[in-house]
Design a protein around this motif. Structure first.
Motif, PDB file in Angstrom:
ATOM      1  N   ARG A  99       0.827  -1.209   0.000  1.00 51.21           N
ATOM      2  CA  ARG A  99       0.000   0.000   0.000  1.00 51.21           C
ATOM      3  C   ARG A  99       0.859   1.255   0.000  1.00 51.21           C
ATOM      4  NH1 ARG A  99      -2.791  -2.948   4.013  1.00 51.21           N
ATOM      5  NH2 ARG A  99      -1.881  -1.619   5.638  1.00 51.21           N
ATOM      6  N   GLY A 100       2.034   1.158   0.620  1.00 47.94           N
ATOM      7  CA  GLY A 100       2.916   2.314   0.681  1.00 47.94           C
ATOM      8  C   GLY A 100       3.676   2.592  -0.595  1.00 47.94           C
ATOM      9  N   GLY A 101       3.549   1.722  -1.585  1.00 47.90           N
ATOM     10  CA  GLY A 101       4.175   1.978  -2.871  1.00 47.90           C
ATOM     11  C   GLY A 101       5.451   1.207  -3.136  1.00 47.90           C
ATOM     12  N   PHE A 102       5.752   0.203  -2.307  1.00 48.30           N
ATOM     13  CA  PHE A 102       6.973  -0.579  -2.492  1.00 48.30           C
ATOM     14  C   PHE A 102       6.710  -1.795  -3.380  1.00 48.30           C
ATOM     15  CE2 PHE A 102       7.774   1.671   1.490  1.00 48.30           C
ATOM     16  CZ  PHE A 102       9.060   2.156   1.265  1.00 48.30           C
ATOM     17  N   ALA A 103       7.742  -2.177  -4.128  1.00 50.56           N
ATOM     18  CA  ALA A 103       7.671  -3.361  -4.972  1.00 50.56           C
ATOM     19  C   ALA A 103       8.327  -4.569  -4.317  1.00 50.56           C
ATOM     20  CB  ALA A 103       8.360  -3.092  -6.310  1.00 50.56           C
ATOM     21  N   ALA A 104       9.030  -4.335  -3.213  1.00 51.95           N
ATOM     22  CA  ALA A 104       9.804  -5.408  -2.596  1.00 51.95           C
ATOM     23  C   ALA A 104       9.962  -5.130  -1.107  1.00 51.95           C
ATOM     24  CB  ALA A 104      11.179  -5.527  -3.252  1.00 51.95           C
ATOM     25  N   VAL A 105      10.342  -6.178  -0.389  1.00 51.51           N
ATOM     26  CA  VAL A 105      10.628  -6.068   1.042  1.00 51.51           C
ATOM     27  C   VAL A 105      11.924  -6.794   1.350  1.00 51.51           C
ATOM     28  CG1 VAL A 105       8.222  -5.833   1.776  1.00 51.51           C
ATOM     29  CG2 VAL A 105       9.236  -8.115   1.550  1.00 51.51           C
ATOM     30  N   GLU A 106      12.436  -6.534   2.547  1.00 52.32           N
ATOM     31  CA  GLU A 106      13.610  -7.223   3.061  1.00 52.32           C
ATOM     32  C   GLU A 106      13.524  -7.228   4.584  1.00 52.32           C
ATOM     33  OE1 GLU A 106      17.260  -4.424   2.902  1.00 52.32           O
ATOM     34  OE2 GLU A 106      15.924  -3.738   1.264  1.00 52.32           O
ATOM     35  N   HIS A 107      14.233  -8.164   5.187  1.00 50.09           N
ATOM     36  CA  HIS A 107      14.264  -8.256   6.648  1.00 50.09           C
ATOM     37  C   HIS A 107      15.496  -9.084   7.027  1.00 50.09           C
ATOM     38  CE1 HIS A 107      13.167  -9.001  10.813  1.00 50.09           C
ATOM     39  NE2 HIS A 107      12.105  -8.215  10.686  1.00 50.09           N
ATOM     40  N   PRO A 108      16.266  -8.638   8.021  1.00 48.60           N
ATOM     41  CA  PRO A 108      17.476  -9.384   8.356  1.00 48.60           C
ATOM     42  C   PRO A 108      17.219 -10.675   9.112  1.00 48.60           C
ATOM     43  CG  PRO A 108      17.196  -7.555   9.864  1.00 48.60           C
ATOM     44  CD  PRO A 108      16.126  -7.411   8.814  1.00 48.60           C
ATOM     45  N   ALA A 109      16.070 -10.790   9.755  1.00 48.99           N
ATOM     46  CA  ALA A 109      15.819 -11.972  10.595  1.00 48.99           C
ATOM     47  C   ALA A 109      14.336 -12.301  10.592  1.00 48.99           C
ATOM     48  CB  ALA A 109      16.308 -11.718  12.015  1.00 48.99           C
ATOM     49  N   PRO A 110      13.822 -12.857   9.499  1.00 48.97           N
ATOM     50  CA  PRO A 110      12.388 -13.142   9.423  1.00 48.97           C
ATOM     51  C   PRO A 110      11.985 -14.457  10.073  1.00 48.97           C
ATOM     52  CG  PRO A 110      13.441 -13.786   7.384  1.00 48.97           C
ATOM     53  CD  PRO A 110      14.523 -13.185   8.253  1.00 48.97           C
ATOM     54  N   TYR A 111      12.912 -15.124  10.752  1.00 47.32           N
ATOM     55  CA  TYR A 111      12.719 -16.516  11.142  1.00 47.32           C
ATOM     56  C   TYR A 111      11.560 -16.748  12.105  1.00 47.32           C
ATOM     57  CZ  TYR A 111      17.325 -16.866   9.011  1.00 47.32           C
ATOM     58  OH  TYR A 111      18.369 -16.793   8.132  1.00 47.32           O
ATOM     59  N   ALA A 112      11.127 -15.716  12.825  1.00 44.61           N
ATOM     60  CA  ALA A 112       9.996 -15.895  13.744  1.00 44.61           C
ATOM     61  C   ALA A 112       8.704 -16.201  12.988  1.00 44.61           C
ATOM     62  CB  ALA A 112       9.815 -14.646  14.607  1.00 44.61           C
ATOM     63  N   ALA A 113       8.661 -15.829  11.716  1.00 44.84           N
ATOM     64  CA  ALA A 113       7.478 -16.104  10.900  1.00 44.84           C
ATOM     65  C   ALA A 113       7.718 -17.377  10.092  1.00 44.84           C
ATOM     66  CB  ALA A 113       7.212 -14.941   9.957  1.00 44.84           C
ATOM     67  N   LEU A 131       4.749  -8.862  -3.877  1.00 43.99           N
ATOM     68  CA  LEU A 131       6.052  -8.334  -3.508  1.00 43.99           C
ATOM     69  C   LEU A 131       7.149  -9.377  -3.735  1.00 43.99           C
ATOM     70  CD1 LEU A 131       5.079  -6.673  -0.108  1.00 43.99           C
ATOM     71  CD2 LEU A 131       5.764  -5.424  -2.168  1.00 43.99           C
ATOM     72  N   THR A 132       8.372  -8.891  -3.898  1.00 46.16           N
ATOM     73  CA  THR A 132       9.562  -9.729  -3.949  1.00 46.16           C
ATOM     74  C   THR A 132      10.335  -9.549  -2.651  1.00 46.16           C
ATOM     75  OG1 THR A 132       9.714  -9.430  -6.340  1.00 46.16           O
ATOM     76  CG2 THR A 132      11.694 -10.197  -5.210  1.00 46.16           C
ATOM     77  N   PHE A 133      10.836 -10.648  -2.091  1.00 43.43           N
ATOM     78  CA  PHE A 133      11.698 -10.575  -0.909  1.00 43.43           C
ATOM     79  C   PHE A 133      13.127 -10.534  -1.421  1.00 43.43           C
ATOM     80  CE2 PHE A 133      11.014 -11.424   3.731  1.00 43.43           C
ATOM     81  CZ  PHE A 133      12.303 -11.172   4.143  1.00 43.43           C
ATOM     82  N   VAL A 134      13.770  -9.358  -1.347  1.00 44.07           N
ATOM     83  CA  VAL A 134      15.017  -9.170  -2.089  1.00 44.07           C
ATOM     84  C   VAL A 134      16.281  -9.516  -1.314  1.00 44.07           C
ATOM     85  CG1 VAL A 134      14.103  -7.511  -3.729  1.00 44.07           C
ATOM     86  CG2 VAL A 134      15.023  -6.694  -1.558  1.00 44.07           C
ATOM     87  N   GLN A 135      16.252  -9.440   0.003  1.00 45.25           N
ATOM     88  CA  GLN A 135      17.416  -9.887   0.760  1.00 45.25           C
ATOM     89  C   GLN A 135      17.048 -10.100   2.220  1.00 45.25           C
ATOM     90  OE1 GLN A 135      19.875  -8.538   3.108  1.00 45.25           O
ATOM     91  NE2 GLN A 135      18.876  -6.580   3.483  1.00 45.25           N
ATOM     92  N   MET A 136      17.709 -11.092   2.818  1.00 42.83           N
ATOM     93  CA  MET A 136      17.515 -11.403   4.235  1.00 42.83           C
ATOM     94  C   MET A 136      18.872 -11.779   4.811  1.00 42.83           C
ATOM     95  SD  MET A 136      15.903 -15.266   4.106  1.00 42.83           S
ATOM     96  CE  MET A 136      16.731 -15.797   5.619  1.00 42.83           C
ATOM     97  N   GLY A 137      18.909 -12.014   6.112  1.00 39.18           N
ATOM     98  CA  GLY A 137      20.173 -12.347   6.748  1.00 39.18           C
ATOM     99  C   GLY A 137      20.206 -13.777   7.255  1.00 39.18           C
ATOM    100  N   LEU A 138      21.420 -14.305   7.360  1.00 43.93           N
ATOM    101  CA  LEU A 138      21.598 -15.521   8.132  1.00 43.93           C
ATOM    102  C   LEU A 138      21.364 -15.187   9.599  1.00 43.93           C
ATOM    103  CD1 LEU A 138      24.907 -16.954   6.590  1.00 43.93           C
ATOM    104  CD2 LEU A 138      22.551 -17.573   6.002  1.00 43.93           C
ATOM    105  N   ALA A 139      21.031 -16.189  10.399  1.00 44.38           N
ATOM    106  CA  ALA A 139      20.873 -15.961  11.838  1.00 44.38           C
ATOM    107  C   ALA A 139      22.150 -15.335  12.389  1.00 44.38           C
ATOM    108  CB  ALA A 139      20.561 -17.272  12.535  1.00 44.38           C
ATOM    109  N   SER A 140      22.000 -14.267  13.156  1.00 48.27           N
ATOM    110  CA  SER A 140      23.168 -13.508  13.622  1.00 48.27           C
ATOM    111  C   SER A 140      23.342 -13.529  15.130  1.00 48.27           C
ATOM    112  CB  SER A 140      23.080 -12.061  13.125  1.00 48.27           C
ATOM    113  OG  SER A 140      21.881 -11.452  13.562  1.00 48.27           O
ATOM    114  N   GLY A 141      22.564 -14.354  15.828  1.00 49.15           N
ATOM    115  CA  GLY A 141      22.747 -14.484  17.263  1.00 49.15           C
ATOM    116  C   GLY A 141      21.814 -13.601  18.075  1.00 49.15           C
TER     117      GLY A 141
END
Length: 263
Positions: A26-40, A54-64
């Motif tokens: 709704r905000g006008g973005f074509a993509a999202v990213e999150h460094p730690a989506p693992y809770a979902a 949407l496209t998920f364009v980058q995420m992170g490995l678990a970082s502790g």
């Protein structure tokens, strides 16, 4: 047309994670990213992506555990097993949601370990991660974060990020370049982009100081965008800023920047 990604660890944080996808659309973005989506659960994230387009364009490995000061493990000699376990799990999650780029955080420098040992550990771990990612058609990303943003972080300089990409010598290892972190470290992001655009897979933006919406600080976004366009950058520009207020209310800048009106 510039492509923008909503960093939904920062943006729309006033609502639950799984609701942020629709809010980003709704905000006008074509993509999202999150460094730690693992809770979902990845199936739920994949469903949100399908429903919103949407496209998920980058995420992170678990970082502790951030509360304990952990910021990844790639350079830490006593956490090699932890890092390597995170690679398999992270790539599995990324594959399940259709994400093709994964950021591996280097870690905070431990006391009493010299730089050369950390560097050797980092290269060995990142080579393993890159090869595992390549087998799935994915990239591994390196993001330099200066001491003004994250004290004692191992990958603390843009030039060190370039050195790492070159030392690893793999086409699927590239940089996240963060204009805020660079500026916060006293570096002008524009010359770096002009010199190293071919190594940059993904951009992050926030204004400086404050790390709020573009237009609230001193970064010359016209010059930054011109450098990106002159060098043929075609990746996403990730909006990794702290909203000054409500995320949606602060999105007026996005339409202007997308249209090339930054001032």
């Amino acid at each position: 047309m510039r492509k923008y990604s909503a960093h939904i660890g920062y943006l729309f944080s006033e609502i639950p994670l799984l609701e942020r996808f629709a809010a980003a659309r709704r905000g006008g973005f074509a993509a999202v990213e999150h460094p730690a989506p693992y809770a979902a659960p990845p199936a739920e994230v994949a469903r949100q992506l399908r429903e919103t387009g949407l496209t998920f364009v980058q995420m992170g490995l678990a970082s502790g555990d951030a509360a304990r000061g952990e910021k990844g493990f790639a350079a830490l000699p006593d956490r090699v097993d932890t890092f390597r376990e995170s690679v398999g799990k992270g790539l599995d999650y990324a594959e399940a949601i259709g994400c093709k780029a994964v950021h591996a955080m280097a870690g905070v420098r431990p006391d009493g370990v010299d730089h050369d040992r950390l560097w050797d550990t980092y290269l060995e771990n990142m080579a393993m991660a890159a090869d595992a990612a390549a087998s799935r058609g994915m990239r591994i990303l390196i993001e330099p974060i200066g001491p003004g943003s994250l004290p004692n972080y191992f990958m603390d300089d843009s030039a060190l990020g370039v050195r790492a990409v070159e030392a690893l010598g793999r086409d699927n290892v590239r940089l996240i370049f963060d204009a805020f972190h660079a500026t916060n470290a006293g570096e002008d992001p524009v010359p770096f982009v002009r010199a190293h655009a071919g190594l940059i897979h993904h951009m992050h933006i926030a204004d400086h100081p404050g790390r709020h919406e573009p237009g609230t600080g001193t970064i010359d976004f016209d010059a930054l965008y011109a450098a990106l366009e002159e060098t043929g950058f075609t990746g996403f520009i990730g909006c990794e800023y702290v909203p000054a207020g409500n995320t949606e209310a602060g999105l007026g800048w996005l339409g202007r920047h997308r249209a090339g009106i930054s001032a």
